[in-house]
Motif scaffolding. Structure first.
Motif, PDB file in Angstrom:
ATOM      1  N   THR A  86       0.939  -1.221  -0.042  1.00  0.00           N
ATOM      2  CA  THR A  86      -0.037   0.132  -0.101  1.00  0.00           C
ATOM      3  C   THR A  86       0.828   1.347   0.065  1.00  0.00           C
ATOM      4  O   THR A  86       2.020   1.136   0.097  1.00  0.00           O
ATOM      5  N   SER A  87       0.211   2.374  -0.141  1.00  0.00           N
ATOM      6  CA  SER A  87       0.970   3.707  -0.037  1.00  0.00           C
ATOM      7  C   SER A  87       0.534   4.207   1.387  1.00  0.00           C
ATOM      8  O   SER A  87      -0.273   3.931   1.847  1.00  0.00           O
ATOM      9  N   ALA A  88       1.409   5.369   1.601  1.00  0.00           N
ATOM     10  CA  ALA A  88       1.135   5.930   2.661  1.00  0.00           C
ATOM     11  C   ALA A  88      -0.280   6.529   2.873  1.00  0.00           C
ATOM     12  O   ALA A  88      -1.020   6.392   3.926  1.00  0.00           O
ATOM     13  N   ASP A 114       6.223   4.461  -0.911  1.00  0.00           N
ATOM     14  CA  ASP A 114       5.411   4.771  -2.029  1.00  0.00           C
ATOM     15  C   ASP A 114       6.107   4.549  -3.290  1.00  0.00           C
ATOM     16  O   ASP A 114       5.401   4.217  -4.358  1.00  0.00           O
ATOM     17  N   ALA A 115       7.382   4.789  -3.466  1.00  0.00           N
ATOM     18  CA  ALA A 115       8.171   4.545  -4.600  1.00  0.00           C
ATOM     19  C   ALA A 115       7.682   3.310  -5.096  1.00  0.00           C
ATOM     20  O   ALA A 115       7.802   2.917  -6.287  1.00  0.00           O
ATOM     21  N   ALA A 116       8.160   2.397  -4.164  1.00  0.00           N
ATOM     22  CA  ALA A 116       8.384   0.798  -4.568  1.00  0.00           C
ATOM     23  C   ALA A 116       6.697   0.467  -4.936  1.00  0.00           C
ATOM     24  O   ALA A 116       6.656  -0.242  -5.780  1.00  0.00           O
ATOM     25  N   ASP A 120      -1.627   6.291 -14.643  1.00  0.00           N
ATOM     26  CA  ASP A 120      -1.745   7.677 -13.944  1.00  0.00           C
ATOM     27  C   ASP A 120      -2.850   7.884 -13.016  1.00  0.00           C
ATOM     28  O   ASP A 120      -2.795   8.177 -11.852  1.00  0.00           O
ATOM     29  N   GLN A 121      -4.181   7.423 -13.121  1.00  0.00           N
ATOM     30  CA  GLN A 121      -5.343   7.579 -12.493  1.00  0.00           C
ATOM     31  C   GLN A 121      -5.386   6.749 -11.269  1.00  0.00           C
ATOM     32  O   GLN A 121      -5.596   7.033 -10.203  1.00  0.00           O
ATOM     33  N   SER A 122      -5.052   5.532 -11.735  1.00  0.00           N
ATOM     34  CA  SER A 122      -4.829   4.224 -10.536  1.00  0.00           C
ATOM     35  C   SER A 122      -3.827   4.846  -9.522  1.00  0.00           C
ATOM     36  O   SER A 122      -4.149   4.700  -8.179  1.00  0.00           O
ATOM     37  N   GLY A 177      -2.943   7.690  -3.963  1.00  0.00           N
ATOM     38  CA  GLY A 177      -2.537   8.956  -3.160  1.00  0.00           C
ATOM     39  C   GLY A 177      -1.058   9.144  -3.578  1.00  0.00           C
ATOM     40  O   GLY A 177      -0.214   9.898  -2.931  1.00  0.00           O
ATOM     41  N   ILE A 178      -0.529   8.720  -4.439  1.00  0.00           N
ATOM     42  CA  ILE A 178       0.922   8.909  -5.303  1.00  0.00           C
ATOM     43  C   ILE A 178       0.886  10.352  -5.638  1.00  0.00           C
ATOM     44  O   ILE A 178       0.081  10.484  -6.659  1.00  0.00           O
ATOM     45  N   GLY A 179       2.039  10.963  -5.166  1.00  0.00           N
ATOM     46  CA  GLY A 179       2.199  12.344  -5.803  1.00  0.00           C
ATOM     47  C   GLY A 179       2.434  12.430  -7.438  1.00  0.00           C
ATOM     48  O   GLY A 179       3.025  11.390  -8.068  1.00  0.00           O
ATOM     49  N   ALA A 180       2.128  13.544  -7.956  1.00  0.00           N
ATOM     50  CA  ALA A 180       2.316  13.789  -9.417  1.00  0.00           C
ATOM     51  C   ALA A 180       3.743  13.557  -9.791  1.00  0.00           C
ATOM     52  O   ALA A 180       3.888  13.175 -10.856  1.00  0.00           O
ATOM     53  N   ASP A 181       4.859  14.098  -8.920  1.00  0.00           N
ATOM     54  CA  ASP A 181       6.139  14.087  -9.331  1.00  0.00           C
ATOM     55  C   ASP A 181       6.589  12.368  -9.335  1.00  0.00           C
ATOM     56  O   ASP A 181       7.476  11.883 -10.206  1.00  0.00           O
TER      57      ASP A 181
END
Length: 189
Positions: free
Chosen positions: A40-42, A81-83, A103-105, A110-114
């Motif tokens: 999961t992401s943060a 988040d990167a992994a 990109d939508q997923s 909650g993954i940032g645009a960068d």
């Protein structure tokens, strides 16, 4: 002796006890159990914990330490988040989704645009993803030739809904042979 069907109907439905409100220890256990089961992401972990707090309530002192708990999980390396972004993007591409859907997923997770920009695939990866979807859905040269223009447009629409660009969708649907399409997919830009 009472028949089993009669005894079931005579029983009253069991009332469920409401779950115990969360305290700091239970919240920590909930977070670790969630992380043990899911990558999961943060942001997704924080949303999960906040939902559980809404459902069960808070018994501890002061405000629930959700942000601090998520930060500790990130620092400990339980959440990366990167992994997660690299793994999720690769998985979606292998399933045949295009960059727009990837990109939508990632944005919904909650993954940032960068970071989403960093995991954006190459043109070759986008073509490989389109090829995977065409193979799975029997589009273009992988299935029977489209009978008319309307059938071809439906195949293009399938690729567009999967997040592929129009030029890639047309190339896949209008390809004459599988071998030609595979060569096109391997091209390096």
């Amino acid at each position: 002796m009472v028949p089993p069907s009669a005894s079931r109907s005579a029983r009253r439905p069991r009332e469920r006890r409401p779950p115990k409100p969360l305290d700091k220890a239970r919240l920590n256990e909930l977070a670790l159990a969630y992380l043990a089961r899911f990558a999961t992401s943060a942001a997704k972990l924080e949303a999960y914990l906040r939902r559980k707090l809404r459902e069960r309530g808070w018994e501890g002192e002061g405000e629930p330490p959700v942000s601090a708990l998520v930060e500790r999980c990130v620092e400990a390396g339980y959440v990366d988040d990167a992994a997660y972004a690299h793994s999720k993007a690769g998985s979606l591409r292998r399933r045949g989704y295009g960059e727009r859907r990837v990109d939508q997923s990632l944005g919904a997770a909650g993954i940032g645009a960068d970071l989403r920009e960093e995991v954006r695939g190459t043109a070759s990866e986008a073509r490989q993803a389109a090829l995977a979807l065409a193979r799975k859905r029997r589009l273009g040269p992988f299935g029977p030739p489209p009978a008319d223009r309307q059938a071809r447009e439906k195949q293009i629409a399938i690729l567009l809904r999967a997040g592929h660009r129009l030029d890639i969708a047309r190339q896949v649907v209008e390809a004459d042979t599988v071998a030609g399409l595979e060569v096109w997919a391997e091209e390096v830009d």
